[in-house]
Design a protein around this motif. Structure first.
Motif, PDB file in Angstrom:
ATOM      1  N   HIS A  84       0.852  -1.195   0.000  1.00 14.81           N
ATOM      2  CA  HIS A  84       0.000   0.000   0.000  1.00 14.81           C
ATOM      3  C   HIS A  84       0.886   1.243   0.000  1.00 14.81           C
ATOM      4  CE1 HIS A  84      -0.303  -0.374   4.721  1.00 14.81           C
ATOM      5  NE2 HIS A  84       0.941  -0.405   4.290  1.00 14.81           N
ATOM      6  N   THR A 128       0.604   3.589   1.918  1.00 12.85           N
ATOM      7  CA  THR A 128       0.773   4.057   3.303  1.00 12.85           C
ATOM      8  C   THR A 128       2.234   3.857   3.751  1.00 12.85           C
ATOM      9  OG1 THR A 128      -1.514   3.339   3.601  1.00 12.85           O
ATOM     10  CG2 THR A 128      -0.359   4.047   5.569  1.00 12.85           C
ATOM     11  N   ARG A 146      -0.141  -6.767  -4.699  1.00 12.74           N
ATOM     12  CA  ARG A 146      -0.651  -7.777  -3.770  1.00 12.74           C
ATOM     13  C   ARG A 146      -0.750  -9.119  -4.476  1.00 12.74           C
ATOM     14  NH1 ARG A 146      -5.126  -4.350  -0.374  1.00 12.74           N
ATOM     15  NH2 ARG A 146      -3.695  -2.647   0.092  1.00 12.74           N
ATOM     16  N   GLN A 193      -3.035   3.187  -5.864  1.00 10.59           N
ATOM     17  CA  GLN A 193      -3.761   3.775  -4.740  1.00 10.59           C
ATOM     18  C   GLN A 193      -3.611   5.289  -4.742  1.00 10.59           C
ATOM     19  OE1 GLN A 193      -2.362   1.817  -1.137  1.00 10.59           O
ATOM     20  NE2 GLN A 193      -4.160   0.477  -1.173  1.00 10.59           N
ATOM     21  N   GLU A 212      -3.823   8.310  -2.031  1.00 15.33           N
ATOM     22  CA  GLU A 212      -3.790   8.418  -0.577  1.00 15.33           C
ATOM     23  C   GLU A 212      -3.600   9.875  -0.172  1.00 15.33           C
ATOM     24  OE1 GLU A 212      -2.259   5.243   1.418  1.00 15.33           O
ATOM     25  OE2 GLU A 212      -1.229   6.349   3.015  1.00 15.33           O
ATOM     26  N   ASN A 261      -8.130  -1.049  10.964  1.00 14.03           N
ATOM     27  CA  ASN A 261      -6.786  -1.118  10.383  1.00 14.03           C
ATOM     28  C   ASN A 261      -5.826  -1.149  11.559  1.00 14.03           C
ATOM     29  OD1 ASN A 261      -7.528  -0.602   7.584  1.00 14.03           O
ATOM     30  ND2 ASN A 261      -7.942   1.501   8.239  1.00 14.03           N
ATOM     31  N   TYR A 315      -3.176   0.331  11.962  1.00 10.43           N
ATOM     32  CA  TYR A 315      -2.482   1.603  12.188  1.00 10.43           C
ATOM     33  C   TYR A 315      -3.401   2.783  12.435  1.00 10.43           C
ATOM     34  CZ  TYR A 315      -3.163   0.677   7.217  1.00 10.43           C
ATOM     35  OH  TYR A 315      -3.694   0.276   6.036  1.00 10.43           O
ATOM     36  N   THR A 316      -4.727   2.600  12.315  1.00 14.91           N
ATOM     37  CA  THR A 316      -5.627   3.726  12.571  1.00 14.91           C
ATOM     38  C   THR A 316      -6.661   3.366  13.627  1.00 14.91           C
ATOM     39  OG1 THR A 316      -6.973   3.041  10.686  1.00 14.91           O
ATOM     40  CG2 THR A 316      -5.416   4.838  10.299  1.00 14.91           C
ATOM     41  N   ASN A 356     -11.069   3.832   2.314  1.00 14.46           N
ATOM     42  CA  ASN A 356     -10.789   3.404   3.679  1.00 14.46           C
ATOM     43  C   ASN A 356     -10.078   4.588   4.331  1.00 14.46           C
ATOM     44  OD1 ASN A 356     -10.145   1.996   5.989  1.00 14.46           O
ATOM     45  ND2 ASN A 356      -8.858   0.470   4.953  1.00 14.46           N
ATOM     46  N   SER A 357     -10.203   4.718   5.641  1.00 14.76           N
ATOM     47  CA  SER A 357      -9.639   5.920   6.261  1.00 14.76           C
ATOM     48  C   SER A 357      -9.432   5.719   7.751  1.00 14.76           C
ATOM     49  CB  SER A 357     -10.606   7.091   6.056  1.00 14.76           C
ATOM     50  OG  SER A 357     -11.782   6.866   6.823  1.00 14.76           O
ATOM     51  N   GLY A 358      -8.833   6.688   8.374  1.00 17.20           N
ATOM     52  CA  GLY A 358      -8.695   6.620   9.823  1.00 17.20           C
ATOM     53  C   GLY A 358      -7.773   7.691  10.376  1.00 17.20           C
ATOM     54  N   PHE A 361      -4.298   8.015  12.453  1.00 18.45           N
ATOM     55  CA  PHE A 361      -3.152   7.172  12.789  1.00 18.45           C
ATOM     56  C   PHE A 361      -2.996   7.058  14.304  1.00 18.45           C
ATOM     57  CE2 PHE A 361      -1.355   8.210   8.408  1.00 18.45           C
ATOM     58  CZ  PHE A 361      -1.594   6.931   7.919  1.00 18.45           C
ATOM     59  N   ALA A 373      -5.947  10.304   7.651  1.00 20.28           N
ATOM     60  CA  ALA A 373      -5.569   9.809   6.324  1.00 20.28           C
ATOM     61  C   ALA A 373      -6.698   8.997   5.706  1.00 20.28           C
ATOM     62  CB  ALA A 373      -4.315   8.937   6.432  1.00 20.28           C
ATOM     63  N   TRP A 374      -6.697   8.956   4.380  1.00 24.77           N
ATOM     64  CA  TRP A 374      -7.646   8.098   3.677  1.00 24.77           C
ATOM     65  C   TRP A 374      -7.001   7.583   2.402  1.00 24.77           C
ATOM     66  CZ3 TRP A 374      -7.260  13.160   2.680  1.00 24.77           C
ATOM     67  CH2 TRP A 374      -7.471  13.617   1.379  1.00 24.77           C
ATOM     68  N   GLY A 375      -7.522   6.477   1.924  1.00 22.26           N
ATOM     69  CA  GLY A 375      -6.964   5.902   0.703  1.00 22.26           C
ATOM     70  C   GLY A 375      -8.043   5.252  -0.129  1.00 22.26           C
TER      71      GLY A 375
HETATM   72  N1  PHE Z   1      -3.656   1.571   3.429  1.00 20.51           N
HETATM   73  C1  PHE Z   1      -5.061   1.323   3.390  1.00 20.51           C
HETATM   74  C2  PHE Z   1      -5.367   0.258   2.329  1.00 20.51           C
HETATM   75  O1  PHE Z   1      -4.470  -0.214   1.682  1.00 20.51           O
HETATM   76  C3  PHE Z   1      -5.857   2.561   3.104  1.00 20.51           C
HETATM   77  C4  PHE Z   1      -5.730   3.558   4.227  1.00 20.51           C
HETATM   78  C5  PHE Z   1      -4.927   4.644   4.077  1.00 20.51           C
HETATM   79  C6  PHE Z   1      -6.470   3.391   5.409  1.00 20.51           C
HETATM   80  C7  PHE Z   1      -4.790   5.584   5.084  1.00 20.51           C
HETATM   81  C8  PHE Z   1      -6.360   4.339   6.407  1.00 20.51           C
HETATM   82  C9  PHE Z   1      -5.533   5.396   6.262  1.00 20.51           C
HETATM   83  O2  PHE Z   1      -6.497  -0.124   2.107  1.00 20.51           O
END
Ligand code: PHE
Length: 493
Positions: free
Chosen positions: A324, A326, A356, A370, A372, A408, A410-411, A432-434, A436, A454-456
């Motif tokens: 990712h 991220t 992946r 992605q 982000e 996630n 990390y979030t 997806n988001s959150g 950190f 952050a969001w992606g």
């Molecule tokens: N890295 C996450 C993914 O691959 C997306 C994401 C980014 C989620 C930043 C939260 C914050 O789906």
């Protein structure tokens, strides 16, 4: 002396009288009507002449009609092909006269009483002397004119012996700017004309606003890149700076460990992630920071209990294809925390490729892209995250959003973003988001009070929806049609 140009001949002819019929006139002059048409269009556009369209419809013989005039009508040809004494098999007659004549003439020959079809065998019996019958069809075709009655014409047309033709010709007369001599017209105003003043006496060609532009012979952006261009524009407008993403090979450290993703996490398995074998390990990670990451995983800190499991440096050093973007964000946040002069608030984005180990199908590829976004500032909260996401999606045309709690490593909290898609008329997951976690940010050295939202999302999904692709392999990979990239609109949002 050079041959008189055709436009000059037309202008001279018009001096004494109109040209009543451009087609007859072209014949008289021994030139093609296409040439006359080209010249008269050009003369008309400059006002030298006027032209009026004369169209007439007329009947003409088709090739089958010509054949009937020369050889006799299909019904007569059939009659002639029959032996006088005995019945003939249909297949034999057909082979002799040909399919078209057979099909086109048998019915009429029967109706005329020239032949009979034998019951049972289907054989054809001759009932008239071909020398004695009158071939009415052939006579009609020989005398073909508009004067024939409508019913007869319709019947001949049905039999494909005649067809309607169209004759187009023009009547030409003097126009408002008529002159016997055509003045040379210039297409462009040149520097020389300005310098010597000749522009004053020059007649310029009228600008043709209806002319179609030429299609430039140039390369085009791939459809995905067109959408990337638009996402970049939107994110730049929102004040985001682009992160450097040119690092497909990444260490597990930045892709997972720095993000407080436990070493036992299933995503770190070869089933989900591509591991690099040569070279297999990363050469460099910041040692003191790495120690803090190890501690937070094993025993916690910053108010956390950690995972309480053993953390192996060898796992963190493994090289992979990043799963990712991220991974890029974690590097950037570490740099932001340790930059000269200390932390300053920042908005970052990235759009690039990730990998992946997926089972490939119509909606999954092993490499995709992605998008982000990351915002780091003091005192940010969930409302900032929701507001930023709303703003971002509004700018790409998705206004109706729903947020669903998610997980996630990390979030915390984490939210999946669903959008009501006006094209698809349904709710669909679009990101997806959150926020950190402190276990991720504090070891980096970010000051207390700094929050990072952050969001992606994937680049492919919105592209497929916008450009109506149902199979991702038509969008990316060796099956992509270059022509499709050329014809997709540049701007969609
Ligand atoms: N890295 C996450 C993914 O691959 C997306 C994401 C980014 C989620 C930043 C939260 C914050 O789906």
């Amino acid at each position: 002396a050079p041959a008189a140009s055709l436009d000059g001949v037309i202008l001279r002819a018009l001096e004494s009288a109109d040209i009543a019929d451009s087609r007859c006139w072209a014949d008289e002059q021994g030139v093609s009507h296409d040439d006359v048409e080209r010249e008269m269009n050009s003369l008309e556009s400059e006002g030298y002449i006027t032209k009026t369209l004369n169209q007439t419809l007329f009947w003409e013989l088709t090739p089958a009609g010509e054949e009937a005039v020369a050889q006799g009508s299909p019904e007569l040809v059939i009659l002639k092909a029959l032996p006088a004494e005995e019945a003939a098999a249909q297949a034999d007659v057909k082979a002799k006269v040909g399919d078209d004549v057979f099909k086109g003439g048998l019915g009429i020959a029967k109706k005329n009483g020239w032949v009979e079809i034998e019951k049972g065998t289907g054989n054809i019996v001759r009932k008239a002397d071909p020398a004695a019958v009158e071939d009415k069809t052939a006579s009609l075709l020989k005398g073909l004119s508009d004067a024939l009655d409508a019913k007869t014409l319709k019947e001949l047309k049905r039999r494909k012996l005649i067809a309607q033709g169209k004759r187009t010709a023009w009547t030409l007369g003097k126009g408002a700017s008529y002159a016997v001599e055509r003045r040379r017209t210039a297409a462009d105003l040149t520097a020389a004309m300005l310098a010597d003043g000749s522009w004053r006496d020059t007649t310029f060609k009228p600008y043709n606003f209806d002319a179609e532009g030429t299609v430039p012979a140039c390369g085009v952006e791939h459809t995905l890149l067109k959408v990337r261009t638009e996402f970049r524009r939107v994110l730049f407008e929102m004040g985001f700076a682009e992160m450097p993403t040119s690092r497909f090979v990444e260490s597990c450290f930045w892709n997972f460990d720095a993000l407080f993703q436990p070493q036992s996490h299933p995503a770190r398995d070869a089933h989900d992630t591509f591991f690099v074998s040569k070279p297999g390990v990363a050469r460099h990670v910041p040692e003191d920071y790495c120690e803090r990451v190890k501690t937070v995983h094993q025993t916690g800190g910053y108010g956390s209990r950690g995972y309480g499991t053993v953390w192996e440096r060898s796992e963190a050093d493994k090289l992979i294809l990043r799963t990712h973007t991220t991974a890029v964000s974690s590097r950037m946040l570490y740099e932001l925390a340790n930059q000269e002069g200390g932390f300053t608030p920042k908005k970052y984005f990235s759009i690039d490729r990730v990998f992946r180990n997926e089972t490939l199908d119509a909606t999954h590829l092993a490499e995709f892209h992605q998008v982000e976004g990351v915002v780091a500032d003091y005192g940010l909260g969930l409302a900032d995250l929701i507001g930023t996401i709303r703003d971002f999606f509004r700018r790409i045309g998705i206004t109706n959003l729903r947020f669903k709690p998610a997980y996630n490593p990390y979030t915390e909290p984490s939210m999946e973003v669903f959008g009501y898609h006006p094209d698809l008329k349904c709710w669909t997951e679009i990101g997806n988001s959150g926020i950190f976690r402190p276990e991720m940010l504090a070891p980096m050295g970010l000051p207390e009070g700094v929050r990072v939202i952050a969001w992606g999302l994937s680049l492919e999904r919105p592209t497929m929806i916008k450009y109506r692709y149902s199979n991702i392999r038509d969008l990316f990979g060796h099956k992509v049609q270059v022509a499709a990239s050329k014809s997709t609109p540049i701007v969609r949002f």
